[in-house]
Each structure stands twice: as structure tokens, then as C-alpha cells.
Enzyme design. Sequence first.
Site, mmCIF file in Angstrom:
data_model
loop_
_atom_site.group_PDB
_atom_site.id
_atom_site.type_symbol
_atom_site.label_atom_id
_atom_site.label_comp_id
_atom_site.label_asym_id
_atom_site.label_seq_id
_atom_site.Cartn_x
_atom_site.Cartn_y
_atom_site.Cartn_z
ATOM 1 C CG PHE A 15 -1.534 1.169 1.692
ATOM 2 C CD1 PHE A 15 -2.228 2.002 0.816
ATOM 3 C CD2 PHE A 15 -1.443 1.527 3.035
ATOM 4 C CE1 PHE A 15 -2.809 3.180 1.273
ATOM 5 C CE2 PHE A 15 -2.023 2.685 3.498
ATOM 6 C CZ PHE A 15 -2.695 3.528 2.617
ATOM 7 N N GLY A 40 1.476 -7.693 -0.570
ATOM 8 C CA GLY A 40 1.525 -6.745 -1.685
ATOM 9 C C GLY A 40 1.050 -7.395 -2.974
ATOM 10 C CE1 TYR A 143 3.712 -3.435 12.575
ATOM 11 C CE2 TYR A 143 3.132 -1.707 14.126
ATOM 12 C CZ TYR A 143 3.417 -2.109 12.845
ATOM 13 O OH TYR A 143 3.422 -1.188 11.832
ATOM 14 C CG PHE A 207 -12.995 -4.079 17.310
ATOM 15 C CD1 PHE A 207 -13.708 -5.244 17.549
ATOM 16 C CD2 PHE A 207 -12.357 -3.941 16.087
ATOM 17 C CE1 PHE A 207 -13.778 -6.258 16.592
ATOM 18 C CE2 PHE A 207 -12.422 -4.937 15.122
ATOM 19 C CZ PHE A 207 -13.141 -6.103 15.382
ATOM 20 N N GLY A 275 -4.235 -5.598 23.199
ATOM 21 C CA GLY A 275 -2.923 -5.089 22.777
ATOM 22 C C GLY A 275 -2.969 -3.748 22.068
HETATM 23 P P1 NAD Z 1 1.429 -3.594 3.193
HETATM 24 O O1 NAD Z 1 1.117 -4.936 3.800
HETATM 25 O O2 NAD Z 1 0.566 -3.108 2.096
HETATM 26 O O3 NAD Z 1 2.934 -3.528 2.713
HETATM 27 C C1 NAD Z 1 3.941 -4.379 3.192
HETATM 28 C C2 NAD Z 1 4.668 -4.937 1.967
HETATM 29 O O4 NAD Z 1 5.793 -5.699 2.417
HETATM 30 C C3 NAD Z 1 3.796 -5.885 1.141
HETATM 31 O O5 NAD Z 1 3.943 -5.564 -0.232
HETATM 32 C C4 NAD Z 1 4.359 -7.279 1.454
HETATM 33 O O6 NAD Z 1 4.171 -8.187 0.383
HETATM 34 C C5 NAD Z 1 5.806 -6.946 1.719
HETATM 35 N N1 NAD Z 1 6.505 -7.880 2.611
HETATM 36 C C6 NAD Z 1 6.099 -8.321 3.830
HETATM 37 N N2 NAD Z 1 7.033 -9.131 4.363
HETATM 38 C C7 NAD Z 1 8.038 -9.200 3.464
HETATM 39 C C8 NAD Z 1 9.297 -9.874 3.430
HETATM 40 N N3 NAD Z 1 9.699 -10.655 4.457
HETATM 41 N N4 NAD Z 1 10.084 -9.731 2.346
HETATM 42 C C9 NAD Z 1 9.693 -8.945 1.294
HETATM 43 N N5 NAD Z 1 8.523 -8.267 1.284
HETATM 44 C C10 NAD Z 1 7.713 -8.403 2.343
HETATM 45 O O7 NAD Z 1 1.432 -2.562 4.422
HETATM 46 P P2 NAD Z 1 1.632 -0.979 4.467
HETATM 47 O O8 NAD Z 1 0.480 -0.436 5.230
HETATM 48 O O9 NAD Z 1 1.978 -0.437 3.141
HETATM 49 O O10 NAD Z 1 2.899 -0.871 5.445
HETATM 50 C C11 NAD Z 1 4.199 -0.484 4.985
HETATM 51 C C12 NAD Z 1 5.080 -0.210 6.205
HETATM 52 O O11 NAD Z 1 4.550 0.871 6.963
HETATM 53 C C13 NAD Z 1 5.190 -1.392 7.176
HETATM 54 O O12 NAD Z 1 6.518 -1.444 7.650
HETATM 55 C C14 NAD Z 1 4.242 -1.017 8.298
HETATM 56 O O13 NAD Z 1 4.601 -1.638 9.517
HETATM 57 C C15 NAD Z 1 4.431 0.477 8.331
HETATM 58 N N6 NAD Z 1 3.310 1.174 8.953
HETATM 59 C C16 NAD Z 1 2.090 1.206 8.345
HETATM 60 C C17 NAD Z 1 1.051 1.897 8.951
HETATM 61 C C18 NAD Z 1 -0.312 1.993 8.331
HETATM 62 O O14 NAD Z 1 -1.178 2.657 8.909
HETATM 63 N N7 NAD Z 1 -0.553 1.387 7.171
HETATM 64 C C19 NAD Z 1 1.253 2.541 10.181
HETATM 65 C C20 NAD Z 1 2.509 2.469 10.774
HETATM 66 C C21 NAD Z 1 3.547 1.807 10.138
HETATM 67 C C1 UD2 Z 2 -2.284 0.789 12.673
HETATM 68 C C2 UD2 Z 2 -1.449 -0.032 11.714
HETATM 69 C C3 UD2 Z 2 -0.329 -0.690 12.415
HETATM 70 C C4 UD2 Z 2 0.385 0.228 13.398
HETATM 71 C C5 UD2 Z 2 -0.527 1.243 14.114
HETATM 72 C C6 UD2 Z 2 0.200 2.452 14.646
HETATM 73 C C7 UD2 Z 2 -2.929 -0.943 10.007
HETATM 74 C C8 UD2 Z 2 -3.666 -2.142 9.530
HETATM 75 N N1 UD2 Z 2 -2.245 -1.100 11.129
HETATM 76 O O1 UD2 Z 2 -2.816 -0.057 13.711
HETATM 77 O O2 UD2 Z 2 0.554 -1.211 11.436
HETATM 78 O O3 UD2 Z 2 1.492 0.791 12.820
HETATM 79 O O4 UD2 Z 2 -1.491 1.792 13.267
HETATM 80 O O5 UD2 Z 2 -0.546 2.955 15.729
HETATM 81 O O6 UD2 Z 2 -2.942 0.080 9.401
HETATM 82 N N2 UD2 Z 2 -11.354 -0.893 14.440
HETATM 83 C C9 UD2 Z 2 -12.731 -1.052 14.587
HETATM 84 N N3 UD2 Z 2 -13.391 -1.828 13.676
HETATM 85 C C10 UD2 Z 2 -12.769 -2.464 12.641
HETATM 86 C C11 UD2 Z 2 -11.350 -2.293 12.493
HETATM 87 C C12 UD2 Z 2 -10.683 -1.502 13.421
HETATM 88 O O7 UD2 Z 2 -13.332 -0.518 15.531
HETATM 89 O O8 UD2 Z 2 -13.444 -3.154 11.860
HETATM 90 C C13 UD2 Z 2 -10.636 -0.028 15.389
HETATM 91 C C14 UD2 Z 2 -9.493 -0.715 16.098
HETATM 92 O O9 UD2 Z 2 -9.944 -1.454 17.223
HETATM 93 C C15 UD2 Z 2 -8.627 0.495 16.466
HETATM 94 C C16 UD2 Z 2 -8.855 1.471 15.291
HETATM 95 O O10 UD2 Z 2 -10.064 1.041 14.661
HETATM 96 O O11 UD2 Z 2 -9.106 1.075 17.655
HETATM 97 C C17 UD2 Z 2 -7.728 1.461 14.283
HETATM 98 O O12 UD2 Z 2 -7.479 0.099 13.921
HETATM 99 P P1 UD2 Z 2 -6.502 -0.298 12.699
HETATM 100 O O13 UD2 Z 2 -6.431 -1.802 12.685
HETATM 101 O O14 UD2 Z 2 -6.910 0.407 11.478
HETATM 102 O O15 UD2 Z 2 -5.143 0.351 13.102
HETATM 103 P P2 UD2 Z 2 -4.208 0.262 14.394
HETATM 104 O O16 UD2 Z 2 -4.210 1.633 15.001
HETATM 105 O O17 UD2 Z 2 -4.548 -0.893 15.252
#
Ligand code: NAD
Ligand code: UD2
Length: 316
Positions: A15, A40, A143, A207, A275
Site C-alpha cells: 500500500f 503486496g 509489533y 471495537f 494489545g
Molecule cells: P502492506 O502490507 O501493504 O505492505 C507491506 C509490503 O511488504 C507488502 O507488499 C508485502 O508483500 C511486503 N513484505 C512483507 N514481508 C516481506 C518480506 N519478508 N520480504 C519482502 N517483502 C515483504 O502494508 P503498508 O500499510 O503499506 O505498510 C508499509 C510499512 O509501513 C510497514 O513497515 C508497516 O509496519 C508500516 N506502517 C504502516 C502503517 C499503516 O497505517 N498502514 C502505520 C505504521 C507503520
Molecule cells: C495501525 C497499523 C499498524 C500500526 C498502528 C500504529 C494498520 C492495519 N495497522 O494499527 O501497522 O502501525 O497503526 O498505531 O494500518 N477498528 C474497529 N473496527 C474495525 C477495524 C478496526 O473498531 O473493523 C478499530 C481498532 O480497534 C482500532 C482502530 O479502529 O481502535 C484502528 O485500527 P486499525 O487496525 O486500522 O489500526 P491500528 O491503530 O490498530
Amino acid sequence: MDGGKHVLVTGGAGFIGSHTVEALVARGDRVTVLDDLSTGRRDNLAAVESAPGFTFVCADATEPIALATPPTHIVHLAAQVSVTASLADPLTDLKKNLVATLRVIALAKEARARVVFASSAAIYGDGPLPSHESLTPRPASPYGIHKLASEHHLRAAALNDPAGGLEAVALRFFNVYGPRQSPSSPYAGVISIFLARALAGEALTLFGGGVATRDFVYVGDVARAILAALDGPAIAGEAMNVGGGGATSVRTLAETILAITRSTSVLREAPARAGEIVDSRADVTRIAERLGWRAEVPLAAGLEATAAWVAGVAGA
Ligand code: NAD
Ligand code: UD2
């Protein structure tokens, strides 16, 4: 090509990764994506597949990383991204979120490449708000622990680099949302889940009653922050928050999404997930000062763009 940059993006088919890759390719950087396609998708990269200097490598970042040409910069995004999944299986989280960082550090030392690492708001736990980088982190999940440990390894590698000058920046993303965030997993981001369910007329689950608050930041803004960290002044292992600086409750979010999508879906309450932190909001002064970055896309505009994408995928 922008100063001859060759950027390796681990997790680039995901993403946040695919938006980052598009921005890098658009400005003329040479880009290599390394992704195991576990979450991905190759078609996330459809817009850049045939761009000059673009290469895709299907590989696991927890194994030693070898590229035909060494990168000058590394954006390390590959990870297991679910807090809930990390609680269920901490060892897999350790491998995907810490071992992979050590592989990236080994490559960065060898290639003399600057690293921009995707850390997370989850490192803070339930501390005082807004979260400032100077607070003592208290992660409440494997995490968050492994993201924080990765930050420490990057800082230690920069400090102990015998050749001197290893550059590393940890960006602590808050809740990122936008097009291409998959709604298909139960652990997906709340915005993509709510939009998909609202458009399908299915119930939205709150939740913990939806009282939790989050600092949502649009993926295009996050990609800009990553580019700013790649280009910015040399930084030896510093962490910076990437958030919008605001707080929206999950209930307010659900109600906004029902209004935007004109959905008649019902809201139903369920127990809080283990958590998870309750409230989260970023202090964003450091990144504004150091890199001149701030979020620009308001939540309403970002939700409209994301809803349009989700509707397009559902209708395709
Ligand atoms: P995502 O799942 O879309 O992207 C993760 C990508 O990493 C995927 O394309 C997956 O195929 C690849 N991947 C996973 N494990 C791998 C491995 N061992 N080797 C090679 N590729 C691998 O998730 P995202 O939301 O785009 O997250 C990207 C980064 O941002 C992550 O490190 C995530 O922890 C961090 N992050 C995301 C959020 C959020 O809100 N989306 C918040 C905080 C941190
Ligand atoms: C997000 C990131 C995680 C981490 C974190 C940083 C995702 C998937 N995860 O976790 O990687 O870096 O941010 O703080 O982006 N919820 C509901 N109903 C649903 C789904 C979620 O109520 O159907 C609530 C959930 O309980 C939480 C909030 O929405 O209170 C956000 O949940 P999330 O899973 O989007 O993201 P988070 O903050 O757990």
C-alpha cells in the site's frame, strides 16, 4: 535522474510502498522493488512496470539481500503490519519486523546507502498525548517492540559505523489510509474495512464501542514524507513522527463514512481488541522543523478519494 539516486524499496508492492515508488519514478529516480508479495500485489505497480530504471525483485527481506547494482538509498517498508497478528504470533513478527531490518542494515553498510525505515506510532503505547519523539516509548505489542528495536539497531549501526556517516531515519507513521490499502484481511486498516462494508451495506464493527481515537494521515502525504527523508539533511538514526496531528474517534470515522457513501449500514459494538492502544495523536513539530514536511490532505478529502477507489475495485 535526480543526482543518480538508486532507491531500493522493500515492500514496494504494498500500500504505502506502491505510492512511494510512483513518486520516486515520477521524479526520475532509478527504483528497485524487493517484495515477497505476501500482502503486496504486482498490479499495485502497474503504472511503473515499464518505466526506465524500474526493476522488480520477488524475494524475502528476512534473507540476505543481494542486488545486481547496489542502491544509494533504501526505503524499508517490508513488514508484518498487524498489531493483532503480532500478539498471536510474536516469533513471526520478530522475523518479519526485526530480522528483516538487520538484513537491510547489512546491505546499507555494504552499499553506503541511506536508510529510511517505516516505524510506527505503536512504539509509544498508551503514553501522554500528543506523542513526542522525546517520550520514553512503552510499546504494548510485539509489533511495537520490534519496530522500536529496529529503530535502536539503526541508530546503533549509525553510531558504530567504522567508515562513519551511515545515515538512517525512522519515520513513525501514525494511521495511514488511502487507495490500495487492502480491505480484505480482518487486520486491515479501519478506513478500508469501513468503506468496503459501508459500500456493500454490511454492518461496521466498533471495537471497544468506537471510543478509540487515531491520527489518520493520507498515503500521498506519507509518500512525500518518505521522499523528504531521502533527500533531507544527513541524520544519524533519528526518529520522526508522520501524522496529521489530529485525533478522530473510530465512531466519528464510521459516521463520516456512512455519510460520504450514503450507506444505510448499521454500527455494531464489539469488545476492544487486545494489545491495542486507545488514543493516538502525533506531535508533528520535529518533522516540520527538520524536513519542512506537514500533512496537507484533510481527512474529508482523503476519505472521498479512498471511497472512490474502493468503489472502483468493488465494481471492477
Ligand atoms: P502492506 O502490507 O501493504 O505492505 C507491506 C509490503 O511488504 C507488502 O507488499 C508485502 O508483500 C511486503 N513484505 C512483507 N514481508 C516481506 C518480506 N519478508 N520480504 C519482502 N517483502 C515483504 O502494508 P503498508 O500499510 O503499506 O505498510 C508499509 C510499512 O509501513 C510497514 O513497515 C508497516 O509496519 C508500516 N506502517 C504502516 C502503517 C499503516 O497505517 N498502514 C502505520 C505504521 C507503520
Ligand atoms: C495501525 C497499523 C499498524 C500500526 C498502528 C500504529 C494498520 C492495519 N495497522 O494499527 O501497522 O502501525 O497503526 O498505531 O494500518 N477498528 C474497529 N473496527 C474495525 C477495524 C478496526 O473498531 O473493523 C478499530 C481498532 O480497534 C482500532 C482502530 O479502529 O481502535 C484502528 O485500527 P486499525 O487496525 O486500522 O489500526 P491500528 O491503530 O490498530
